[in-house]
Design a protein around this motif. Structure first.
Motif, PDB file in Angstrom:
ATOM      1  N   ARG A  29       0.819  -1.215   0.000  1.00 26.15           N
ATOM      2  CA  ARG A  29       0.000   0.000   0.000  1.00 26.15           C
ATOM      3  C   ARG A  29       0.854   1.266   0.000  1.00 26.15           C
ATOM      4  O   ARG A  29       0.315   2.371   0.087  1.00 26.15           O
ATOM      5  N   GLN A  30       2.155   1.084  -0.065  1.00 25.88           N
ATOM      6  CA  GLN A  30       3.099   2.214  -0.082  1.00 25.88           C
ATOM      7  C   GLN A  30       2.854   3.140   1.107  1.00 25.88           C
ATOM      8  O   GLN A  30       2.747   4.354   0.968  1.00 25.88           O
ATOM      9  N   ARG A  31       2.797   2.528   2.285  1.00 25.66           N
ATOM     10  CA  ARG A  31       2.574   3.276   3.515  1.00 25.66           C
ATOM     11  C   ARG A  31       3.682   2.990   4.521  1.00 25.66           C
ATOM     12  O   ARG A  31       4.110   1.832   4.650  1.00 25.66           O
ATOM     13  N   SER A  32       4.106   4.033   5.211  1.00 30.86           N
ATOM     14  CA  SER A  32       5.007   3.905   6.355  1.00 30.86           C
ATOM     15  C   SER A  32       4.209   4.347   7.571  1.00 30.86           C
ATOM     16  O   SER A  32       3.802   5.514   7.664  1.00 30.86           O
ATOM     17  N   ILE A  33       3.982   3.431   8.496  1.00 31.94           N
ATOM     18  CA  ILE A  33       3.022   3.624   9.573  1.00 31.94           C
ATOM     19  C   ILE A  33       3.752   3.733  10.906  1.00 31.94           C
ATOM     20  O   ILE A  33       4.351   2.762  11.373  1.00 31.94           O
ATOM     21  N   PRO A  34       3.727   4.910  11.543  1.00 29.27           N
ATOM     22  CA  PRO A  34       4.339   5.017  12.873  1.00 29.27           C
ATOM     23  C   PRO A  34       3.566   4.192  13.902  1.00 29.27           C
ATOM     24  O   PRO A  34       2.326   4.194  13.907  1.00 29.27           O
ATOM     25  N   VAL A  35       4.306   3.511  14.768  1.00 33.48           N
ATOM     26  CA  VAL A  35       3.691   2.742  15.845  1.00 33.48           C
ATOM     27  C   VAL A  35       4.457   2.987  17.134  1.00 33.48           C
ATOM     28  O   VAL A  35       5.644   3.347  17.117  1.00 33.48           O
ATOM     29  N   ALA A  36       3.785   2.787  18.239  1.00 30.21           N
ATOM     30  CA  ALA A  36       4.422   2.792  19.557  1.00 30.21           C
ATOM     31  C   ALA A  36       3.959   1.551  20.299  1.00 30.21           C
ATOM     32  O   ALA A  36       2.757   1.276  20.371  1.00 30.21           O
ATOM     33  N   VAL A  37       4.911   0.798  20.821  1.00 28.87           N
ATOM     34  CA  VAL A  37       4.622  -0.435  21.554  1.00 28.87           C
ATOM     35  C   VAL A  37       4.942  -0.203  23.027  1.00 28.87           C
ATOM     36  O   VAL A  37       6.083   0.128  23.365  1.00 28.87           O
ATOM     37  N   THR A  38       3.940  -0.343  23.880  1.00 23.85           N
ATOM     38  CA  THR A  38       4.135  -0.214  25.322  1.00 23.85           C
ATOM     39  C   THR A  38       3.912  -1.572  25.951  1.00 23.85           C
ATOM     40  O   THR A  38       2.846  -2.177  25.783  1.00 23.85           O
ATOM     41  N   LEU A  39       4.935  -2.052  26.663  1.00 21.78           N
ATOM     42  CA  LEU A  39       4.898  -3.377  27.268  1.00 21.78           C
ATOM     43  C   LEU A  39       5.072  -3.284  28.776  1.00 21.78           C
ATOM     44  O   LEU A  39       5.865  -2.462  29.259  1.00 21.78           O
ATOM     45  N   PRO A  40       4.365  -4.123  29.523  1.00 23.20           N
ATOM     46  CA  PRO A  40       4.728  -4.281  30.927  1.00 23.20           C
ATOM     47  C   PRO A  40       6.191  -4.720  31.027  1.00 23.20           C
ATOM     48  O   PRO A  40       6.696  -5.408  30.129  1.00 23.20           O
ATOM     49  N   GLU A  41       6.851  -4.334  32.086  1.00 28.62           N
ATOM     50  CA  GLU A  41       8.277  -4.654  32.224  1.00 28.62           C
ATOM     51  C   GLU A  41       8.517  -6.161  32.239  1.00 28.62           C
ATOM     52  O   GLU A  41       9.539  -6.643  31.746  1.00 28.62           O
ATOM     53  N   LEU A 126      -8.334   0.823   8.640  1.00 26.44           N
ATOM     54  CA  LEU A 126      -8.652  -0.591   8.830  1.00 26.44           C
ATOM     55  C   LEU A 126      -7.523  -1.470   8.311  1.00 26.44           C
ATOM     56  O   LEU A 126      -7.159  -2.479   8.934  1.00 26.44           O
ATOM     57  N   GLY A 127      -6.946  -1.081   7.175  1.00 23.63           N
ATOM     58  CA  GLY A 127      -5.811  -1.824   6.638  1.00 23.63           C
ATOM     59  C   GLY A 127      -4.598  -1.753   7.537  1.00 23.63           C
ATOM     60  O   GLY A 127      -3.862  -2.741   7.697  1.00 23.63           O
ATOM     61  N   ASP A 128      -4.359  -0.596   8.151  1.00 23.21           N
ATOM     62  CA  ASP A 128      -3.233  -0.455   9.078  1.00 23.21           C
ATOM     63  C   ASP A 128      -3.395  -1.394  10.271  1.00 23.21           C
ATOM     64  O   ASP A 128      -2.443  -2.068  10.687  1.00 23.21           O
ATOM     65  N   VAL A 129      -4.605  -1.428  10.829  1.00 23.00           N
ATOM     66  CA  VAL A 129      -4.860  -2.283  11.987  1.00 23.00           C
ATOM     67  C   VAL A 129      -4.693  -3.748  11.617  1.00 23.00           C
ATOM     68  O   VAL A 129      -4.072  -4.530  12.353  1.00 23.00           O
ATOM     69  N   ALA A 130      -5.239  -4.134  10.473  1.00 27.45           N
ATOM     70  CA  ALA A 130      -5.121  -5.524  10.043  1.00 27.45           C
ATOM     71  C   ALA A 130      -3.655  -5.911   9.838  1.00 27.45           C
ATOM     72  O   ALA A 130      -3.239  -7.021  10.211  1.00 27.45           O
ATOM     73  N   LEU A 131      -2.870  -5.007   9.257  1.00 24.49           N
ATOM     74  CA  LEU A 131      -1.451  -5.289   9.046  1.00 24.49           C
ATOM     75  C   LEU A 131      -0.723  -5.462  10.370  1.00 24.49           C
ATOM     76  O   LEU A 131       0.048  -6.416  10.550  1.00 24.49           O
ATOM     77  N   VAL A 132      -0.955  -4.547  11.312  1.00 26.65           N
ATOM     78  CA  VAL A 132      -0.274  -4.629  12.600  1.00 26.65           C
ATOM     79  C   VAL A 132      -0.635  -5.926  13.312  1.00 26.65           C
ATOM     80  O   VAL A 132       0.242  -6.610  13.852  1.00 26.65           O
ATOM     81  N   HIS A 133      -1.909  -6.293  13.289  1.00 25.72           N
ATOM     82  CA  HIS A 133      -2.284  -7.544  13.945  1.00 25.72           C
ATOM     83  C   HIS A 133      -1.624  -8.747  13.266  1.00 25.72           C
ATOM     84  O   HIS A 133      -1.140  -9.665  13.932  1.00 25.72           O
TER      85      HIS A 133
END
Length: 316
Positions: A29-41, A126-133
Motif C-alpha cells: 500500500r506504499q505506507r510507512s506507519i508510525p507505531v508505539a509499543v508499550t509493554l509491561p516490564e 482498517l488496513g493499518d490495523v489488520a497489518l499490525v495484527h
C-alpha cells in the motif's frame, strides 16, 4: 485489588513499563506507519490492545491509556495513520491562510478536514490495523520494536473518535458499501467518543454483528460546548450513544462520564485530566483484564461499577 488503590495506581502511571516507537512499512500500500509499543516490564504471552487515535491524532494520543493498561499486564500498540494524522489540521490551517477571501479559506480548510475523515481514510486505517495484527501474529517485531512477549491471540481493538469508528467496524458493525472480510480475530472492542455510523433506521441491522464484548464510552460534553445546558447535553449523549440500544445483549458496557469533553478522552497527557482518568482508567483496565486475560475478579469489579453523580453505567 480495591478500586481506590487501582485508581491511584493507574492515575499516577505504572512504575515499570517499556515503550518503543518505530515505523512499520507496508510496500503493498506504499505506507510507512508510525507505531508505539508499550509493554509491561515483565511477563510473557501478554494480551494486547491495538489503539487507533482520533482524526489528527498521533502517538501522543492514547499514551496515558497504554501506560495504565501496561500497569495491569496489558500491552498496547498505538498506530498513527498517515492521511488522517496531524498533517490534516496543519494543511487545513495553511489552506485557510492561503486564501485572500476568509470565507473561501474556511471552505478550503473544512474540505481538507472532511477529506481526512473520508471513507477512503477509514479504509486505510482498517488496513493499518489488520497489518499490525498480522505482524504481531506472525513475527517478533514491529519495525524495530520487539514484540515476542505479545500474544496476538488475545487482542483487543480500541480507539477514540475516528479511531472508535475503526473499533466499531472491527468489532463487527456493518456499513453500506464497506465490505470487510478476514477481520483480525479480536476478542473485545472499546469505542471512546464514537458515532452511530449508520442512519437510525439501519442501526438494528448495522449493529447486529457486534457479538464480542464491547464497551462504549462518552461524556455529556463529548462534542457539545462546555456551556451547553441540560437539554443540549442530553441530546448530545443520545447522539453519541445511538448505537447502544441496538447492540446484541451479552458483555456490552456503556459508560457516560458527567461533564467529560471530547478532547479529554483522547488519552494524551495533555488532555486526559486527573478527574476523568480516575474514573476511566480503572473501568477500561477491568474491561481488558476481564476479556483478554480471563480475570474473573476484574469482570466482577467492572459489573459492579458504581456511577457517580452525573454519570451513567449500563450493562447489556
Amino acid at each position: 485489588m480495591p478500586l481506590a488503590l487501582l485508581a491511584g495506581l493507574l492515575v499516577s502511571g505504572p512504575a515499570l513499563a517499556t515503550r518503543c516507537e518505530s515505523l512499520v512499512r507496508d510496500p503493498a500500500r506504499q505506507r510507512s506507519i508510525p507505531v508505539a509499543v508499550t509493554l509491561p516490564e515483565a511477563g510473557a504471552a501478554l494480551p494486547v490492545v491495538i489503539w487507533s487515535p482520533g482524526l489528527g491524532g498521533g502517538l501522543a494520543q492514547g499514551r496515558r491509556y497504554a501506560e495504565a493498561w501496561a500497569a495491569a499486564g496489558i500491552a498496547t500498540v498505538q498506530i498513527e495513520h498517515p492521511g488522517s494524522d496531524a498533517t490534516v489540521y496543519r494543511e487545513a490551517a495553511a489552506l485557510a491562510k492561503a486564501e485572500d477571501d476568509p470565507a473561501a479559506g474556511q471552505r478550503a480548510s473544512a474540505a481538507r478536514v472532511r477529506a481526512g475523515a473520508s471513507g477512503g481514510q477509514v479504509a486505510a486505517r482498517l488496513g493499518d490495523v489488520a497489518l499490525v495484527h498480522a505482524l504481531l501474529a506472525g513475527g517478533d517485531t514491529l519495525g524495530a520494536c520487539i514484540t515476542s512477549r505479545i500474544d496476538a491471540a488475545n487482542a483487543g481493538i480500541a480507539g477514540h473518535s475516528m479511531g472508535a469508528w475503526v473499533a466499531q467496524i472491527m468489532a463487527g458493525q456493518a456499513l453500506p458499501g464497506l465490505m470487510m472480510s478476514n477481520l483480525p480475530p479480536f476478542r473485545a472492542a472499546l469505542a471512546i467518543s464514537g458515532s452511530a455510523l449508520a442512519p437510525a433506521a439501519a442501526l438494528p441491522t448495522s449493529a447486529a454483528g457486534i457479538a464480542m464484548p464491547f464497551m462504549l464510552v462518552t461524556g455529556a460534553l463529548d462534542g457539545a460546548p462546555e456551556n451547553a445546558d441540560a437539554a443540549a447535553r442530553a441530546a448530545n449523549v443520545k447522539t453519541r450513544t445511538a448505537l447502544w440500544p441496538h447492540l446484541p445483549a451479552g458483555d456490552k458496557y456503556l459508560l457516560v462520564l458527567g461533564r467529560a469533553t471530547h478532547m479529554q478522552f483522547d488519552g494524551s497527557a495533555r488532555n486526559l485530566t486527573a478527574s476523568i482518568a480516575a474514573r476511566l482508567l480503572p473501568a477500561t483496565t477491568d474491561f481488558w483484564r476481564a476479556n483478554l486475560a480471563d480475570d474473573t475478579v476484574a469482570a466482577a469489579r467492572l459489573k459492579g461499577f458504581r456511577p457517580a453523580e452525573g454519570e451513567v453505567f449500563e450493562l447489556r
